[in-house]
Motif scaffolding. Structure first.
Motif, PDB file in Angstrom:
ATOM      1  N   LEU A 218       0.813  -1.214   0.000  1.00  0.00           N
ATOM      2  CA  LEU A 218       0.000   0.000   0.000  1.00  0.00           C
ATOM      3  C   LEU A 218       0.849   1.268   0.000  1.00  0.00           C
ATOM      4  O   LEU A 218       0.353   2.352  -0.332  1.00  0.00           O
ATOM      5  N   GLU A 219       2.108   1.153   0.365  1.00  0.00           N
ATOM      6  CA  GLU A 219       2.995   2.314   0.411  1.00  0.00           C
ATOM      7  C   GLU A 219       3.681   2.592  -0.928  1.00  0.00           C
ATOM      8  O   GLU A 219       4.396   3.590  -1.059  1.00  0.00           O
ATOM      9  N   GLN A 220       3.459   1.732  -1.908  1.00  0.00           N
ATOM     10  CA  GLN A 220       4.098   1.926  -3.212  1.00  0.00           C
ATOM     11  C   GLN A 220       3.556   3.200  -3.874  1.00  0.00           C
ATOM     12  O   GLN A 220       2.417   3.604  -3.639  1.00  0.00           O
ATOM     13  N   PRO A 221       4.379   3.844  -4.712  1.00  0.00           N
ATOM     14  CA  PRO A 221       4.014   5.171  -5.224  1.00  0.00           C
ATOM     15  C   PRO A 221       2.902   5.207  -6.263  1.00  0.00           C
ATOM     16  O   PRO A 221       2.281   6.251  -6.455  1.00  0.00           O
TER      17      PRO A 221
ATOM     18  N   VAL B  33       1.342  -0.819  -6.467  1.00  0.00           N
ATOM     19  CA  VAL B  33       0.641  -1.393  -5.316  1.00  0.00           C
ATOM     20  C   VAL B  33       0.153  -2.793  -5.670  1.00  0.00           C
ATOM     21  O   VAL B  33       0.382  -3.758  -4.933  1.00  0.00           O
ATOM     22  N   ALA B  34      -0.534  -2.912  -6.798  1.00  0.00           N
ATOM     23  CA  ALA B  34      -1.070  -4.208  -7.227  1.00  0.00           C
ATOM     24  C   ALA B  34       0.050  -5.209  -7.480  1.00  0.00           C
ATOM     25  O   ALA B  34      -0.053  -6.384  -7.094  1.00  0.00           O
TER      26      ALA B  34
ATOM     27  N   ARG C 264      -8.591   4.707  -4.747  1.00  0.00           N
ATOM     28  CA  ARG C 264      -9.344   5.964  -4.832  1.00  0.00           C
ATOM     29  C   ARG C 264      -8.390   7.152  -4.792  1.00  0.00           C
ATOM     30  O   ARG C 264      -8.550   8.132  -5.524  1.00  0.00           O
ATOM     31  N   ARG C 265      -7.415   7.060  -3.908  1.00  0.00           N
ATOM     32  CA  ARG C 265      -6.423   8.142  -3.841  1.00  0.00           C
ATOM     33  C   ARG C 265      -5.652   8.244  -5.144  1.00  0.00           C
ATOM     34  O   ARG C 265      -5.382   9.337  -5.647  1.00  0.00           O
ATOM     35  N   ALA C 266      -5.326   7.066  -5.714  1.00  0.00           N
ATOM     36  CA  ALA C 266      -4.613   7.058  -6.997  1.00  0.00           C
ATOM     37  C   ALA C 266      -5.460   7.719  -8.076  1.00  0.00           C
ATOM     38  O   ALA C 266      -4.940   8.484  -8.908  1.00  0.00           O
ATOM     39  N   ALA C 267      -6.769   7.449  -8.073  1.00  0.00           N
ATOM     40  CA  ALA C 267      -7.654   8.063  -9.067  1.00  0.00           C
ATOM     41  C   ALA C 267      -7.696   9.575  -8.875  1.00  0.00           C
ATOM     42  O   ALA C 267      -7.645  10.346  -9.844  1.00  0.00           O
TER      43      ALA C 267
END
Length: 202
Positions: A82-85, A90-91, A147-150
């Protein structure tokens, strides 16, 4: 952790509670909740049933503590993922961690969180519900991260964070089941790689 390994003053416990919990976790991981008898657990932990109850509570409470240990130990790859940029990273990290954890040399195959209560009847209902909640929490955390990534423009505008989180969790669960059936680390990493080829381009 709730268990520190320290006994009350004046009443030495006579065993390492942290090590005993690790051993209990491995029994649940290999045998599932219902398949792990109290005799199996206490034999692996090297303690009496009375000591087990005194230190960890009943079987359900011991299972919850074992799942906490699993989350903080073998399954801690999820937190790191989850900490990946980026969402794709992340996936990628999440599925790679799933492959590594479910195929650890010398360890139980598969995932405690998936297999712990797959065959559980009514006697294992509490464990089954605990694991459903555990998996749902994992999916929710992935969804929130996507969601944050979006919001940051790291996913296309039409991407569905909930669907992506469920997709990653479904592939991860399948990896665990396949690992328990004997699939190799190399074979399962190929599955993870194939799944990521469907990741939405930015």
């Amino acid at each position: 952790m709730e268990i520190t390994g320290k006994a009350p003053i004046g009443r030495p416990r006579g065993f390492d509670a942290d090590d005993a919990l690790e051993r209990a976790m491995l029994v649940f991981w290999r045998q599932g909740y219902e398949g792990a008898s109290l005799a199996d657990l206490t034999a692996a932990m090297g303690i009496t049933r009375k000591s087990m109850y005194a230190a960890f509570g009943n079987k359900e409470e011991l299972f919850r503590k074992a799942l906490e240990r699993y989350t903080e130990g073998p399954a801690s790859y999820a937190d790191r993922a989850l900490e990946q940029p980026s969402a794709r990273e992340v996936a990628t990290a999440f599925l790679a961690g799933s492959v590594r954890t479910t195929t650890r040399p010398g360890g139980p195959a598969g995932c405690l969180g998936v297999q712990g209560s797959l065959a559980a009847g009514e006697a294992g209902r509490v464990a089954q519900d605990t694991l459903i909640a555990w998996r749902d929490e994992g999916r929710a955390r992935l969804r929130d991260r996507f969601r944050r990534a979006a919001d940051e423009g790291d996913l296309p505008p039409d991407a569905d964070p909930e669907l992506l989180a469920r997709y990653v969790m479904t592939v991860s669960t399948g990896i665990a089941v396949q690992a328990a059936g004997g699939a190799t680390r190399s074979e399962l990493q190929q599955v993870a790689d194939a799944a990521l080829r469907n990741w939405p381009p930015v």
